[in-house]
Structure formats: C-alpha cells, structure tokens
Design an enzyme around this catalytic site. Sequence first.
Site, PDB file in Angstrom:
ATOM      1  N   HIS A  86      43.253  44.360  38.059  1.00 37.80           N
ATOM      2  CA  HIS A  86      43.872  43.716  39.220  1.00 37.80           C
ATOM      3  C   HIS A  86      43.059  42.474  39.581  1.00 37.80           C
ATOM      4  O   HIS A  86      41.820  42.535  39.648  1.00 37.80           O
ATOM      5  CB  HIS A  86      43.852  44.643  40.435  1.00 37.80           C
ATOM      6  N   HIS A 117      44.655  48.167  32.878  1.00 38.01           N
ATOM      7  CA  HIS A 117      44.948  46.834  33.422  1.00 38.01           C
ATOM      8  C   HIS A 117      43.931  46.496  34.500  1.00 38.01           C
ATOM      9  O   HIS A 117      43.394  47.375  35.163  1.00 38.01           O
ATOM     10  CB  HIS A 117      46.364  46.775  34.007  1.00 38.01           C
TER      11      HIS A 117
HETATM   12  P1  5GP Z   1      47.303  51.082  39.312  1.00 39.50           P
HETATM   13  O1  5GP Z   1      47.385  51.883  40.583  1.00 39.50           O
HETATM   14  O2  5GP Z   1      47.802  51.857  38.116  1.00 39.50           O
HETATM   15  O3  5GP Z   1      45.950  50.469  39.097  1.00 39.50           O
HETATM   16  O4  5GP Z   1      48.253  49.847  39.546  1.00 39.50           O
HETATM   17  C1  5GP Z   1      49.548  49.724  39.030  1.00 39.50           C
HETATM   18  C2  5GP Z   1      50.178  48.533  39.696  1.00 39.50           C
HETATM   19  O5  5GP Z   1      51.344  48.200  38.968  1.00 39.50           O
HETATM   20  C3  5GP Z   1      50.592  48.779  41.144  1.00 39.50           C
HETATM   21  O6  5GP Z   1      49.881  47.889  42.000  1.00 39.50           O
HETATM   22  C4  5GP Z   1      52.093  48.520  41.135  1.00 39.50           C
HETATM   23  O7  5GP Z   1      52.526  47.839  42.282  1.00 39.50           O
HETATM   24  C5  5GP Z   1      52.291  47.708  39.873  1.00 39.50           C
HETATM   25  N1  5GP Z   1      53.586  47.891  39.237  1.00 39.50           N
HETATM   26  C6  5GP Z   1      54.165  49.087  38.953  1.00 39.50           C
HETATM   27  N2  5GP Z   1      55.362  48.880  38.353  1.00 39.50           N
HETATM   28  C7  5GP Z   1      55.519  47.538  38.245  1.00 39.50           C
HETATM   29  C8  5GP Z   1      56.575  46.720  37.719  1.00 39.50           C
HETATM   30  O8  5GP Z   1      57.590  47.197  37.212  1.00 39.50           O
HETATM   31  N3  5GP Z   1      56.384  45.373  37.785  1.00 39.50           N
HETATM   32  C9  5GP Z   1      55.264  44.830  38.329  1.00 39.50           C
HETATM   33  N4  5GP Z   1      55.189  43.490  38.333  1.00 39.50           N
HETATM   34  N5  5GP Z   1      54.269  45.569  38.856  1.00 39.50           N
HETATM   35  C10 5GP Z   1      54.402  46.913  38.812  1.00 39.50           C
END
Ligand code: 5GP
Length: 137
Positions: free
Chosen positions: A102, A100
């Site tokens: 950001h 994903h």
């Molecule tokens: P990563 O650290 O994997 O790049 O980012 C994952 C992101 O997903 C985090 O910023 C976290 O806050 C977000 N996230 C995790 N679980 C959920 C969820 O159930 N709903 C939403 N909207 N965001 C989530």
Amino acid sequence: MAADCIFCRIEKGQIPSKKVYEDARCFAILDINPVAWGHALVIPRAHHETWLDLPADLAADLAKSSQKVGAAVKKAAGAEGFNLLMNNHACAGQAVFHAHLHVIPRKTADGIRFNWTPTPYKPGQLDMAIDAVMVAF
Ligand code: 5GP
Ligand code: ZN
C-alpha cells in the site's frame, strides 16, 4: 495466475481496473476503498501470497516499483509524505491473498490513524525478545 484471485484477474484484464503504473514484473492500481486520495497498491504480476513467499528478486523489483509509485502518488496528491505498508496474513489485516504494498499519501494533521498502541517491554522482556528473534534465523 490463481483463478479465484482478484489481483490476478485485474492483472489479466478480466476485472476492469486502470493500471496507473506497469513494468515487466509489477503494476499499480488505485485502491477502490482508499484511506486517502491517491492510495495505491503496488502488485507483482505473479501470484504469491505474502512477502515471505516472494522470490527475493521479485521482492526487490516490487520495492523498486514502490519507489516509483510512491514518488508519483506523493506528487499527484500534493502530499508531504506517504506510508508504505503491507499486510501479511489475515491476522495482520490482509484481505487479498496476493502480496501487495500500500502507498498512502500523507499530509500533516490529515487525521489518518493506524491505531497502533505501542507498549514498552517490562524489565527483562526486551532482552528475552532479542534472544528469541536472533535464534529464529
Ligand atoms: P489488504 O487488506 O489485503 O492489504 O488490502 C487489499 C486492498 O485491496 C483493500 O484496501 C481493498 O480496498 C483493495 N481492493 C479489493 N478489491 C479491489 C478491486 O477490485 N479493485 C481495487 N482497485 N482495489 C481493491
Ligand atoms: Zn493472485
């Protein structure tokens, strides 16, 4: 679909999360724990762990979707700019192992810091790094 993946479950509607953008291959939600107001996640529908695992055509579609989401989030947040970033693997901060992007809206002097600590190469090390990367293709 990976049964234990939170983004697959959101994509399927098994976990409630409003999709602010959808197309045939990607969707976007607002991050539940935002770095800034409007912080969005742009997510391919299909489960792939990292950027390197995405088929090239899906990576291209994800990039196109991120342009649309970036423009909308920037406008909605009244932002001057945004960061587009991606964490790949746990060592780089990836917590959800479904690739994903950001989108983080930014304003001048908003106080957000990503805590990077750039350090110049020592003499000769840049040339060695260039050679090591070029032979890795
Ligand atoms: P990563 O650290 O994997 O790049 O980012 C994952 C992101 O997903 C985090 O910023 C976290 O806050 C977000 N996230 C995790 N679980 C959920 C969820 O159930 N709903 C939403 N909207 N965001 C989530
Ligand atoms: Zn998934």
